[in-house]
Enzyme design. Structure first.
Site, PDB file in Angstrom:
ATOM      1  N   HIS A 133       0.835  -1.200   0.000  1.00 46.11           N
ATOM      2  CA  HIS A 133       0.000   0.000   0.000  1.00 46.11           C
ATOM      3  C   HIS A 133       0.870   1.251   0.000  1.00 46.11           C
ATOM      4  CE1 HIS A 133      -3.320   2.699   1.293  1.00 46.11           C
ATOM      5  NE2 HIS A 133      -2.363   3.261   2.023  1.00 46.11           N
ATOM      6  N   GLU A 134       1.890   1.256   0.840  1.00 47.66           N
ATOM      7  CA  GLU A 134       2.780   2.420   0.901  1.00 47.66           C
ATOM      8  C   GLU A 134       3.546   2.596  -0.412  1.00 47.66           C
ATOM      9  OE1 GLU A 134       2.399   4.464   3.250  1.00 47.66           O
ATOM     10  OE2 GLU A 134       1.161   3.141   4.457  1.00 47.66           O
ATOM     11  N   HIS A 137       1.408   4.337  -2.995  1.00 47.79           N
ATOM     12  CA  HIS A 137       1.393   5.800  -2.933  1.00 47.79           C
ATOM     13  C   HIS A 137       2.550   6.394  -3.742  1.00 47.79           C
ATOM     14  CE1 HIS A 137      -1.924   6.562  -0.281  1.00 47.79           C
ATOM     15  NE2 HIS A 137      -1.421   5.853   0.713  1.00 47.79           N
TER      16      HIS A 137
END
Length: 260
Positions: A133-134, A137
């Site tokens: 998820h990070e 980004h």
């Protein structure tokens, strides 16, 4: 009634202003997201800020010295980073002694994970979902997009306020314009960015050899944790994150579409 006016003003005014900004500065197409992005700053311009924030965080926070925790985060993290195509620069990982379940990424290649998060993830697959998820980004250029949106909204609201002059609309824009930008554009867009990062993260963790369905299990764990703590799990009007239930639903739909 005042709480109803702010989103209404944003829906009527700010989309037009953002469209004007795109027309003037140009919007970049992000193939990973399948949409255009307003980018008046680039990732390189944020690296210095990210480096400073990382240094400040390391200086002011307590860092776990447990070799196994740090080695685990680094090993899983690097596999996901490689799968995301971000291995062209070195990445730093740190485990913070904070019981709140959290993780973050900073421009320049820095990932932080708390011991509270490690206590919730049940396996490396779920940890990969967090780090994926990070990484999502980063690939989505969300930091540059977020800064670009905030700066553009402030500039254009100032222009609109000056153009409106002393009219009632001008006064309303002056009194509530920043809130209109916040509740009508910036925060909802941030929730959209979070869901985009969730989906990209699933792609990356699958590419790295982890089980993508564990991303749903992770968010069910987070939902249970929020319920236990008496929290809503995000998703309210002022939240920058979607609710746990929305994330689970969106991930389930995406996983089904991908055949996972």
């Amino acid at each position: 009634m005042a709480t109803l006016r702010r989103p209404t003003l944003a829906r009527l005014t700010l989309p037009l202003l953002m469209a004007a900004a795109c027309a003037v500065s140009g919007c970049a197409y992000n193939a990973d997201l399948g949409r255009d992005q307003l980018l008046i700053v680039n990732d390189d311009s944020l690296v210095g800020e990210g480096e400073k924030a990382w240094a400040d965080t390391l200086r002011t926070s307590y860092i776990s010295k447990e070799p196994r925790k740090n080695a685990r985060v680094q090993a899983v993290g690097q596999r996901v980073i490689n799968a995301a195509g971000l291995a062209g620069r070195p990445w730093d990982y740190a485990v913070f002694l904070d019981e709140a379940p959290n993780a973050f990424v900073l421009p320049g290649g820095h990932v932080g994970v708390t011991v509270g998060l490690l206590a919730i993830v049940e396996n490396d697959d779920q940890l990969a979902a967090v780090i994926g998820h990070e990484a999502g980004h980063v690939v989505a250029r969300h930091a540059a997009e977020r800064v670009s949106q905030e700066r553009t909204s402030k500039i254009l609201l100032g222009i609109a306020g000056a153009a409106a002059g002393g009219t009632d609309f001008g006064k309303l824009l002056k009194d509530h314009g920043s809130d209109a930008a916040k509740f009508g554009v910036l925060l909802p867009f941030s929730r959209k960015q979070e869901l985009e990062a969730d989906k990209l993260g699933v792609d990356f963790m699958a590419r790295a050899g982890y089980r993508p369905r564990e991303a749903v299990a992770l968010w069910r764990n987070m939902q249970a944790q929020d319920a236990k703590a008496g929290q809503s799990g995000g998703g309210d009007l002022g939240s920058t994150h979607p609710s746990d239930a929305v994330r689970i639903s969106e991930l389930e739909r995406y996983l089904a579409g991908r055949g996972w």
